[in-house]
Design an enzyme around this catalytic site. Structure first.
Site, PDB file in Angstrom:
ATOM      1  N   HIS A   1       4.284 -27.813  24.596  1.00  9.58           N
ATOM      2  CA  HIS A   1       3.803 -28.734  23.231  1.00  9.58           C
ATOM      3  C   HIS A   1       4.026 -27.775  22.065  1.00  9.58           C
ATOM      4  O   HIS A   1       4.429 -28.408  21.084  1.00  9.58           O
ATOM      5  CB  HIS A   1       2.502 -29.192  23.778  1.00  9.58           C
ATOM      6  CG  HIS A   1       2.302 -30.178  24.772  1.00  9.58           C
ATOM      7  ND1 HIS A   1       1.227 -29.976  25.555  1.00  9.58           N
ATOM      8  CD2 HIS A   1       3.089 -31.397  25.080  1.00  9.58           C
ATOM      9  CE1 HIS A   1       1.457 -30.996  26.685  1.00  9.58           C
ATOM     10  NE2 HIS A   1       2.534 -31.813  26.114  1.00  9.58           N
TER      11      HIS A   1
ATOM     12  N   LYS B   1      -2.585 -42.770  32.852  1.00 12.22           N
ATOM     13  CA  LYS B   1      -3.051 -41.039  33.345  1.00 12.22           C
ATOM     14  C   LYS B   1      -4.477 -41.136  33.634  1.00 12.22           C
ATOM     15  O   LYS B   1      -5.150 -41.355  32.649  1.00 12.22           O
ATOM     16  CB  LYS B   1      -2.563 -40.140  32.451  1.00 12.22           C
ATOM     17  CG  LYS B   1      -0.789 -40.173  32.464  1.00 12.22           C
ATOM     18  CD  LYS B   1      -0.454 -39.002  31.704  1.00 12.22           C
ATOM     19  CE  LYS B   1       1.027 -38.944  31.328  1.00 12.22           C
ATOM     20  NZ  LYS B   1       1.806 -38.068  30.359  1.00 12.22           N
TER      21      LYS B   1
ATOM     22  N   ARG C   1      12.360 -32.345  27.997  1.00 10.04           N
ATOM     23  CA  ARG C   1      12.682 -30.835  28.960  1.00 10.04           C
ATOM     24  C   ARG C   1      14.029 -31.089  29.780  1.00 10.04           C
ATOM     25  O   ARG C   1      14.598 -30.183  30.275  1.00 10.04           O
ATOM     26  CB  ARG C   1      11.504 -30.770  29.687  1.00 10.04           C
ATOM     27  CG  ARG C   1      10.423 -30.087  29.044  1.00 10.04           C
ATOM     28  CD  ARG C   1       9.147 -30.453  30.031  1.00 10.04           C
ATOM     29  NE  ARG C   1       8.807 -31.788  29.971  1.00 10.04           N
ATOM     30  CZ  ARG C   1       7.539 -32.169  30.698  1.00 10.04           C
ATOM     31  NH1 ARG C   1       6.981 -31.514  31.235  1.00 10.04           N
ATOM     32  NH2 ARG C   1       7.504 -33.588  30.860  1.00 10.04           N
TER      33      ARG C   1
ATOM     34  N   SER D   1       1.696 -30.729  31.400  1.00  9.94           N
ATOM     35  CA  SER D   1       0.350 -30.996  31.648  1.00  9.94           C
ATOM     36  C   SER D   1      -0.251 -31.218  33.043  1.00  9.94           C
ATOM     37  O   SER D   1      -1.459 -30.635  33.338  1.00  9.94           O
ATOM     38  CB  SER D   1      -0.530 -31.975  30.824  1.00  9.94           C
ATOM     39  OG  SER D   1       0.012 -31.560  29.433  1.00  9.94           O
TER      40      SER D   1
END
Ligand code: PNS
Length: 172
Positions: free
Chosen positions: A18, A42, A95, A132
């Site tokens: 990040h 989440k 990514r 994360s």
């Protein structure tokens, strides 16, 4: 007119990947708003106010240049935040192919909802495997997450620093 970009996310917690994207955005835009948003899909590990404080500390240590503002947003659509602050662009890190699949619908919806364009930036490949959720899992099982997160997050997750928690403010 100041060019403003919004870098949104759960940031639960903020990772080195990040920070890499935030730094890249700060090199391109005059002002960058890092916006912590609750993602209902989440289950969160860290209260949002702490996530904001951790990002602020991490940025102060690692991204000295650039005008970067860290906020949370719980008032509805992200595009409403963008409109409120005059940002025309959302920046997201990509990514790999899975991120493209995940981000593309959000980018198109945000363009429909608020005429906000999304720009994808590629982080340094050394962070390609960092997420994360991976950090949360490794930390929960007592593993070393220091290669993946800024030092302030590592300290926070180790829970060895009451001082860190005090400095970061009280929980929500
Ligand atoms: O880091 P994440 O969890 O992948 O970030 C997703 C996030 C928080 C950026 C996304 O869920 C979001 O923008 N939420 C705000 C609500 C909203 O505007 N939803 C509609 C467009 S996706």
């Amino acid at each position: 007119m100041t060019s403003i970009a919004v870098v949104p996310g759960s940031f639960d917690p903020v990772t080195l990947g990040h920070l890499d994207v935030i730094a890249r955005a700060a090199n391109v835009f005059e002002e960058v708003h890092v916006v912590v948003v609750h993602n209902p899909d989440k289950s969160a590990m860290i209260p949002i106010s702490r996530r904001v404080a951790l990002i602020e500390r991490a940025i102060a240590d690692a991204v000295p240049n650039g005008r970067i503002i860290v906020r949370s947003w719980s008032m509805g659509l992200l595009v409403d935040y963008c409109t409120d602050v005059g940002a025309k662009v959302i920046v997201k890190g990509i990514r790999g192919a899975a991120d493209v699949d995940y981000e593309t619908p959000m980018a198109i919806v945000n363009r429909h909802l608020g005429r906000i364009e999304t720009i994808f930036m590629m982080p340094n490949p050394q962070h390609a495997h960092v997420s994360s959720s991976l950090v949360r899992q490794v930390a929960a099982l007592g593993g070393d997450v220091s290669p993946y997160v800024p030092p302030v997050v590592h300290e926070f997750l180790q829970g060895d620093a009451d001082t860190t928690i005090t400095a970061l403010g009280s929980p929500e």
